[in-house]
Design a protein around this motif. Sequence first.
Motif, PDB file in Angstrom:
ATOM      1  N   LEU A  97       0.825  -1.207   0.000  1.00 30.22           N
ATOM      2  CA  LEU A  97       0.000   0.000   0.000  1.00 30.22           C
ATOM      3  C   LEU A  97       0.860   1.258   0.000  1.00 30.22           C
ATOM      4  N   GLY A  98       2.155   1.119  -0.094  1.00 24.28           N
ATOM      5  CA  GLY A  98       3.017   2.287  -0.052  1.00 24.28           C
ATOM      6  C   GLY A  98       3.208   2.807   1.348  1.00 24.28           C
ATOM      7  N   VAL A  99       3.186   1.915   2.314  1.00 23.66           N
ATOM      8  CA  VAL A  99       3.338   2.307   3.713  1.00 23.66           C
ATOM      9  C   VAL A  99       4.598   1.651   4.239  1.00 23.66           C
ATOM     10  N   ILE A 100       5.472   2.452   4.820  1.00 25.43           N
ATOM     11  CA  ILE A 100       6.741   1.908   5.288  1.00 25.43           C
ATOM     12  C   ILE A 100       6.732   1.924   6.812  1.00 25.43           C
ATOM     13  N   PRO A 101       6.678   0.767   7.445  1.00 29.44           N
ATOM     14  CA  PRO A 101       6.494   0.755   8.894  1.00 29.44           C
ATOM     15  C   PRO A 101       7.778   0.791   9.717  1.00 29.44           C
ATOM     16  N   PHE A 102       8.898   1.273   9.197  1.00 28.32           N
ATOM     17  CA  PHE A 102      10.128   1.204  10.000  1.00 28.32           C
ATOM     18  C   PHE A 102      10.843   2.536  10.152  1.00 28.32           C
ATOM     19  N   PRO A 103      10.194   3.620  10.574  1.00 27.88           N
ATOM     20  CA  PRO A 103      10.996   4.811  10.849  1.00 27.88           C
ATOM     21  C   PRO A 103      11.743   4.620  12.171  1.00 27.88           C
ATOM     22  N   ALA A 104      12.918   5.230  12.240  1.00 31.72           N
ATOM     23  CA  ALA A 104      13.734   5.031  13.434  1.00 31.72           C
ATOM     24  C   ALA A 104      13.187   5.818  14.609  1.00 31.72           C
ATOM     25  N   SER A 105      12.494   6.924  14.334  1.00 31.04           N
ATOM     26  CA  SER A 105      11.981   7.729  15.436  1.00 31.04           C
ATOM     27  C   SER A 105      10.740   8.458  14.953  1.00 31.04           C
ATOM     28  N   PRO A 106       9.932   8.965  15.882  1.00 34.78           N
ATOM     29  CA  PRO A 106       8.735   9.705  15.462  1.00 34.78           C
ATOM     30  C   PRO A 106       9.069  10.923  14.608  1.00 34.78           C
ATOM     31  N   ARG A 107      10.297  11.420  14.706  1.00 38.45           N
ATOM     32  CA  ARG A 107      10.663  12.608  13.929  1.00 38.45           C
ATOM     33  C   ARG A 107      10.691  12.347  12.432  1.00 38.45           C
ATOM     34  N   GLN A 108      10.726  11.055  12.043  1.00 37.99           N
ATOM     35  CA  GLN A 108      10.725  10.730  10.616  1.00 37.99           C
ATOM     36  C   GLN A 108       9.365  10.236  10.156  1.00 37.99           C
ATOM     37  N   ALA A 109       8.368  10.246  11.024  1.00 37.64           N
ATOM     38  CA  ALA A 109       7.117   9.574  10.689  1.00 37.64           C
ATOM     39  C   ALA A 109       6.051  10.554  10.234  1.00 37.64           C
ATOM     40  N   ASP A 110       5.184  10.086   9.320  1.00 32.39           N
ATOM     41  CA  ASP A 110       4.026  10.872   8.895  1.00 32.39           C
ATOM     42  C   ASP A 110       2.773  10.431   9.615  1.00 32.39           C
ATOM     43  N   LEU A 111       2.774   9.160  10.029  1.00 33.00           N
ATOM     44  CA  LEU A 111       1.563   8.569  10.576  1.00 33.00           C
ATOM     45  C   LEU A 111       1.947   7.793  11.821  1.00 33.00           C
ATOM     46  N   VAL A 112       1.120   7.886  12.847  1.00 28.78           N
ATOM     47  CA  VAL A 112       1.344   7.045  14.018  1.00 28.78           C
ATOM     48  C   VAL A 112       0.090   6.202  14.230  1.00 28.78           C
ATOM     49  N   VAL A 113       0.305   4.919  14.458  1.00 23.45           N
ATOM     50  CA  VAL A 113      -0.810   4.032  14.769  1.00 23.45           C
ATOM     51  C   VAL A 113      -0.759   3.767  16.265  1.00 23.45           C
ATOM     52  N   VAL A 114      -1.712   4.319  17.001  1.00 24.21           N
ATOM     53  CA  VAL A 114      -1.789   4.067  18.443  1.00 24.21           C
ATOM     54  C   VAL A 114      -2.665   2.829  18.614  1.00 24.21           C
ATOM     55  N   SER A 115      -2.038   1.720  18.977  1.00 22.23           N
ATOM     56  CA  SER A 115      -2.802   0.485  19.025  1.00 22.23           C
ATOM     57  C   SER A 115      -2.739  -0.067  20.434  1.00 22.23           C
ATOM     58  N   GLY A 116      -3.884  -0.100  21.077  1.00 26.90           N
ATOM     59  CA  GLY A 116      -3.945  -0.716  22.392  1.00 26.90           C
ATOM     60  C   GLY A 116      -4.423   0.217  23.469  1.00 26.90           C
ATOM     61  N   THR A 117      -4.388  -0.295  24.687  1.00 29.77           N
ATOM     62  CA  THR A 117      -4.928   0.432  25.823  1.00 29.77           C
ATOM     63  C   THR A 117      -4.008   1.583  26.203  1.00 29.77           C
ATOM     64  N   VAL A 118      -4.551   2.790  26.220  1.00 30.88           N
ATOM     65  CA  VAL A 118      -3.790   3.954  26.671  1.00 30.88           C
ATOM     66  C   VAL A 118      -4.106   4.167  28.142  1.00 30.88           C
ATOM     67  N   THR A 119      -3.109   4.052  28.982  1.00 30.72           N
ATOM     68  CA  THR A 119      -3.342   4.282  30.404  1.00 30.72           C
ATOM     69  C   THR A 119      -2.944   5.708  30.750  1.00 30.72           C
ATOM     70  N   ASP A 120      -3.396   6.149  31.905  1.00 30.52           N
ATOM     71  CA  ASP A 120      -3.097   7.518  32.319  1.00 30.52           C
ATOM     72  C   ASP A 120      -1.597   7.721  32.511  1.00 30.52           C
ATOM     73  N   LYS A 121      -0.899   6.649  32.868  1.00 28.78           N
ATOM     74  CA  LYS A 121       0.549   6.749  33.043  1.00 28.78           C
ATOM     75  C   LYS A 121       1.244   6.887  31.691  1.00 28.78           C
ATOM     76  N   MET A 122       0.622   6.324  30.649  1.00 29.08           N
ATOM     77  CA  MET A 122       1.232   6.314  29.319  1.00 29.08           C
ATOM     78  C   MET A 122       0.902   7.593  28.548  1.00 29.08           C
TER      79      MET A 122
END
Lengths: 166, 390
Positions: free
Chosen positions: A53-78
């Motif tokens: 699909l033209g999606v590259i899932p291996f950026p080294a850090s968020p500074r290189q990313a266009d998209l973030v997939v937040v998957s899972g339970t987000v806790t208040d600590k997180m």
Amino acid sequence: MGLVESGKLPKPLTKLLNISRKYSMWVYQWGLACCAIEMGAAFGSPRYDVMRLGVIPFPASPRQADLVVVSGTVTDKMAPAIRRLYEQMPEPKYVISMGSCANCGGPYWDSYSVTKGVDQIIPVDVYVPGCPPRPEALLEGIVLLQEMVANEDMAAKWKGEPLVVN
Amino acid sequence: MTAISERQQRAYIASQAADMRVNVELETEGMTLNIGPQHPATHGTLRIIVKLDGEQVVAADPVPGYMHRGYEKLTEVRTFPQVNSLINRIDWLGSFANEVPFILAAEQLMDVEAPPRAQWIRTLLFELSRIANVTLFLGDMAVQLGAVTPVFYAFRDREYVLNLIESATGGRFHPNFDRIGGLKDDLPKGWIAETKQVMVKVNAFCDELETLLVGNEIFNLRTRGIGVIPPEVALSYGLSGANLRSSGVDWDNRRDTPVGLVYDKLDWKVWTHPDGDSFARYWVRLQEVREAAKMVIQLCDGLPPGPIMAKVPRIIKVPAGEAWVATENPLGEMGYYVVSKGDLVPFRVKIRSASFNNISIVPWLLRGVYVPDVITILASLYFILGDIDR
């Protein structure tokens, strides 16, 4: 990109830019819980193969990313860590919230330690429902996001105006 | 899990520096490395604060809690069947295995027993979830060491097992198939034959990984003698599962404390390894997948006919009492201590999950190792964050 800043981007150029952005989406994987495994299956397994699909899932850090997939339970600590990650990403940036927990709290809707929805801390573009969603569902979410990107008015987004999706 | 005090740490660094000539020459000083809370090497959101002296770890302090969802409190406001659907998500790789001890505890309190066919299918799905869980570890451990290929194999062959679980239970990840007194449904038609075919694939996957990794020189160099846990230390920290067996302690709840499942009717073996290092932990788990595949084939062959549900009232009220049931889950010993006051909801549920005890050894184990070995050791301990924080 003076043209984009001035808001006088010709339509064909917008389209060209959008197509190139759409098919070179770098995804930062913010895997938190069960959905992280399904995200891993979608991104890392030979059966689902997200790179077609033209999606590259291996950026080294968020500074290189266009998209973030937040998957899972987000806790208040997180939650502060997720906010910080989002702020590190360069514009234009997109967020997919994957799974019921990230969408609205899911099965932990009455828990004392779970953030009920990641959209309380960062803006979300596409919600993928399910507990956990199948890898196909995440791919569908990515396709929907790509459609959204293809129809975006770049100049409006640059100026921080609300998105106009044709 | 307390870090050693600053004074002790300085004394330790000083002694290390005196030992190592290079440290005396370069005058290294302590440095703090923060791994996590989100890091690909930790299978989730475990944060580990590592204090370094040069390349050596002086103190490691795991910070759990980033995935704490309040299970024990939530179970107090859910009815027993609802709790069943919730606890699937504790150890999310082997979900069915989480349900079984809780259901067995509730059955003990209600004084019902599942019919034989239900017990066999439970054991069957239990072992399938073990395969689904541990195959991912076998691939993932290699990724932590820098070999990317095995994880593709793991995901490929795990899909077959997940398809089996899905066609039997309707849930790919979280089956929620177990009921108090039996199971929700019988197995679908043609499932047994399909399962046997998949077990051939699983065995082939194990052989493939054995040729790829176990004999590999780099893999051996990276894992042999790294993170050695002596048996008495493993026992004192409350380790369980493959982590305990790879230290040479011959303990398996399936064999030693059988409750409700039919392991005593099967021909299988508990594998142990005398070394207690990262390699032993990998090797024991590899053999366990093979043993599970062997058990699944035996269970398919010996599946007795009959009903799958005992006589249970439609609205389940569990009589007052206390029950403790622990089974050998993919990650280790998982137990539920259920206290009921004769209500629709449990009064209190204490969950003993394997990973929490397994990572309690991390501060002891990481002291003195080198930074790349931190990742090896964490990967080989094999924890799942939902299982630690609940």
